[in-house]
Scaffold this motif. Structure first.
Motif, short mmCIF file in Angstrom:
data_model
loop_
_atom_site.label_atom_id
_atom_site.label_comp_id
_atom_site.label_asym_id
_atom_site.label_seq_id
_atom_site.Cartn_x
_atom_site.Cartn_y
_atom_site.Cartn_z
N UNK A 34 30.21 46.75 24.78
CA UNK A 34 29.55 47.96 24.30
C UNK A 34 30.40 48.57 22.65
N UNK A 35 31.40 47.73 22.28
CA UNK A 35 32.21 47.81 21.09
C UNK A 35 32.02 46.62 20.11
N UNK A 36 30.95 45.85 20.36
CA UNK A 36 30.92 44.71 19.53
C UNK A 36 30.81 44.88 18.17
N UNK A 37 30.04 46.11 17.80
CA UNK A 37 29.70 46.19 16.40
C UNK A 37 31.12 46.65 15.49
N UNK B 12 29.10 40.38 13.11
CA UNK B 12 28.37 39.24 13.87
C UNK B 12 28.97 37.96 14.03
N UNK B 13 29.08 37.08 12.85
CA UNK B 13 29.64 35.96 13.01
C UNK B 13 31.07 35.90 13.93
N UNK B 14 32.02 36.87 13.92
CA UNK B 14 32.84 36.66 15.07
C UNK B 14 32.52 36.97 16.25
N UNK B 15 31.57 37.87 16.25
CA UNK B 15 31.13 38.03 17.75
C UNK B 15 30.48 36.79 18.35
N UNK B 16 30.01 36.13 17.59
CA UNK B 16 28.98 34.81 17.82
C UNK B 16 30.39 33.54 18.24
N UNK B 17 31.56 33.69 17.37
CA UNK B 17 32.42 32.52 17.93
C UNK B 17 33.28 33.02 19.20
N UNK B 18 33.36 34.62 19.37
CA UNK B 18 33.94 34.91 20.63
C UNK B 18 33.02 34.78 21.77
N UNK B 19 32.08 34.73 21.50
CA UNK B 19 30.91 34.71 22.55
C UNK B 19 30.79 33.09 22.85
N UNK B 20 30.78 32.31 21.86
CA UNK B 20 30.74 30.86 21.93
C UNK B 20 32.03 30.27 22.84
N UNK B 21 33.17 30.94 22.57
CA UNK B 21 34.49 30.64 23.36
C UNK B 21 34.16 31.02 24.86
N UNK B 22 33.64 32.20 25.02
CA UNK B 22 33.48 32.63 26.22
C UNK B 22 32.55 31.62 27.14
N UNK B 23 31.34 31.12 26.31
CA UNK B 23 30.52 30.17 26.99
C UNK B 23 30.92 28.91 27.18
N UNK B 24 32.07 28.51 26.68
CA UNK B 24 32.66 27.12 26.83
C UNK B 24 33.64 27.58 28.36
N UNK B 25 34.22 28.62 28.37
CA UNK B 25 34.86 29.08 29.61
C UNK B 25 34.11 29.22 30.69
N UNK C 14 23.43 31.87 30.61
CA UNK C 14 22.28 31.90 29.99
C UNK C 14 21.89 32.98 29.28
N UNK C 15 22.27 34.30 29.60
CA UNK C 15 22.51 35.39 28.57
C UNK C 15 23.01 35.07 27.36
N UNK C 16 24.31 34.70 27.39
CA UNK C 16 25.10 34.37 26.11
C UNK C 16 24.41 33.64 25.19
N UNK C 17 23.82 32.42 26.02
CA UNK C 17 23.03 31.51 24.99
C UNK C 17 21.98 32.21 24.33
N UNK C 18 21.06 33.04 24.90
CA UNK C 18 20.17 33.89 24.30
C UNK C 18 20.65 34.51 23.23
N UNK C 19 21.88 35.43 23.23
CA UNK C 19 22.56 36.25 22.17
C UNK C 19 23.15 35.20 21.24
#
Length: 192
Positions: free
Chosen positions: A110-113, A117-130, A171-176
Motif C-alpha cells: 500500500x506504500x510501494x509508491x 518502480x525499478x526498485x519495487x521490481x527488484x524487491x518483488x523479484x527478491x521476494x519471488x525467489x524466496x 504467480x501474482x508477483x510474476x504478473x506485477x
C-alpha cells in the motif's frame, strides 16, 4: 467469561483433545507436528501466559504435577468440557468466516509508491525467489514420513493451504513484475 480466541489458544485446546499434557509437551508437539508454521509459539513465556489465561477462563484445568529428578516440576493440564465446546466453536467460526488478518506484505504494497518502480521490481523479484524456496520447503513437508509411513493428509491440510497461497502469491508477483518490465505499471515515487 468471554475469551478472545487466538491461533495459540486454539492449538493448545486442540492438542489437549488427545489427553493431558504439560506446557513443555504442548510446545514440543506444536513444533513436532509442524503447527509452529501456522501458530506463533514465540517464546515459551507466550505459551505459559496463554495456559494461565485458558485456566483462568475455565477452558483447561491443572490435573497433576509431575516430578522427575531430571526436569523441573511440570504441571499437567487437561481440557474441560467448556474448553472442548469453545474449541469446536472457534474451529467452526474460523473455518467458515473469512477475516482480514492484516498481514505485513499488503501493508507494504500500500506504500510501494514511495520507491521507484525499478526498485519495487527488484524487491518483488527478491521476494519471488524466496517464495520459490518456500514452496519447495512446503512441498518437502508434504512428503514427511513418521516411522516410514506418510503423515495422513488431514494432518497436513494447513501445509497444503500454505502451498496454494504461496504459489498464488508467486504467480501474482510474476504478473506485477511483467507489468513493471513492459511499462503497463508505473508511477512517480514520492510521498502519499
Amino acid at each position: 467469561m468471554t475469551f478472545r480466541r487466538s491461533p495459540l489458544a486454539l492449538a493448545i485446546l486442540g492438542l489437549l483433545e488427545n489427553g493431558p499434557l504439560h506446557p513443555y509437551g504442548l510446545q514440543r508437539l506444536i513444533r513436532q507436528w509442524g503447527k509452529d508454521q501456522v501458530v506463533n509459539v514465540g517464546q515459551r513465556t507466550s505459551l505459559y501466559r496463554m495456559i494461565v489465561r485458558l485456566e483462568e477462563g475455565g477452558l483447561i484445568t491443572a490435573v497433576a504435577t509431575e516430578r522427575d529428578e531430571r526436569y523441573p516440576e511440570r504441571t499437567v493440564y487437561h481440557l474441560t468440557d467448556d474448553g472442548r465446546a469453545i474449541c469446536r466453536q472457534w474451529l467452526g467460526e474460523i473455518m467458515t468466516t473469512p477475516r482480514n488478518e492484516y498481514p505485513e506484505f499488503p501493508a507494504a504494497l500500500s506504500f510501494v509508491m514511495l520507491v521507484p518502480p525499478e526498485a519495487a521490481g527488484e524487491l518483488l523479484a527478491e521476494r519471488r525467489e524466496k517464495l520459490t524456496k518456500r514452496i519447495a520447503e512446503l512441498q518437502l513437508e508434504l512428503r514427511t514420513e513418521v516411522e516410514g509411513k506418510p503423515v495422513p493428509r488431514f494432518a497436513l491440510l494447513e501445509t497444503e493451504y500454505q502451498v496454494a497461497v504461496t504459489v498464488a502469491e508467486a504467480k501474482w508477483i510474476d504478473g506485477i513484475l511483467h507489468d513493471l518490465r513492459n511499462g503497463k505499471l508505473t508511477w512517480t515515487p514520492g510521498p502519499v
